[in-house]
Design a protein around this motif. Sequence first.
Motif, short mmCIF file in Angstrom:
data_model
loop_
_atom_site.label_atom_id
_atom_site.label_comp_id
_atom_site.label_asym_id
_atom_site.label_seq_id
_atom_site.Cartn_x
_atom_site.Cartn_y
_atom_site.Cartn_z
N TRP A 1 12.90 14.73 8.85
CA TRP A 1 11.90 13.77 8.38
C TRP A 1 10.59 14.22 9.04
N VAL A 2 9.75 14.90 8.23
CA VAL A 2 8.53 15.50 8.76
C VAL A 2 7.32 14.84 8.09
N VAL A 3 6.47 14.23 8.90
CA VAL A 3 5.29 13.53 8.40
C VAL A 3 4.05 14.12 9.07
N VAL A 4 3.06 14.47 8.23
CA VAL A 4 1.76 14.93 8.73
C VAL A 4 0.67 14.06 8.11
N ARG A 5 -0.46 14.00 8.81
CA ARG A 5 -1.59 13.22 8.30
C ARG A 5 -2.88 13.78 8.89
N HIS B 1 0.85 -1.19 0.00
CA HIS B 1 0.00 0.00 0.00
C HIS B 1 0.89 1.24 0.00
N ILE B 2 0.34 2.35 -0.45
CA ILE B 2 1.08 3.62 -0.42
C ILE B 2 1.04 4.14 1.00
N ALA B 3 2.20 4.43 1.56
CA ALA B 3 2.29 4.91 2.94
C ALA B 3 2.53 6.41 3.00
N LEU B 4 3.41 6.92 2.14
CA LEU B 4 3.79 8.33 2.16
C LEU B 4 3.77 8.90 0.75
N HIS C 1 -4.14 3.78 11.55
CA HIS C 1 -2.74 3.37 11.44
C HIS C 1 -2.49 2.85 10.02
N GLY C 2 -1.43 3.32 9.39
CA GLY C 2 -1.10 2.87 8.04
C GLY C 2 -1.76 3.69 6.95
N ALA C 3 -2.56 4.71 7.31
CA ALA C 3 -3.19 5.56 6.30
C ALA C 3 -2.11 6.37 5.58
N VAL C 4 -2.41 6.79 4.38
CA VAL C 4 -1.47 7.60 3.60
C VAL C 4 -1.19 8.90 4.34
#
Length: 130
Positions: A41-45, A3-6, A51-54
């Motif tokens: 390494w900056v991740v936002v959602r 699956h696409i993670a990022l 959990h595991g959503a793009v």
Amino acid sequence: MAHIALITLVVRDYDEAIDFYTGALGFELAEDTDRGDGSRWVVVRPRGSAHGAVSLLLARAKDEAQLASVGAQTGGRVGFFLHTEDFAGDHTRMLAAGVRFLEDPRHEPYGSVAVFEDLYGNRWDLLQPA
């Protein structure tokens, strides 16, 4: 199963991007790690994502070519689709936060939708599927 993670979104500045995505759009900051070389390494959602959503990886432009792509990564087309279960509420909240919508809300057979721009000009759909 894969699956696409990022999805990488090239930005001018980490902190201004974090402020926009967590403030105006209501996302959560999932990770902000200093990589030791001046990059992070900056991740936002979206807040409350499973959990595991793009998620979006906010990557600061490193050179002039990357800087030129900021805001134009999808060639002027809508490239990101933010689904909601409360279109009217999210639209109102985002307007109050200064998000620039390019059109009034539309009610189509597939759902309620309005196109907005992020702080760099990337186009997004705010969409509540029918």
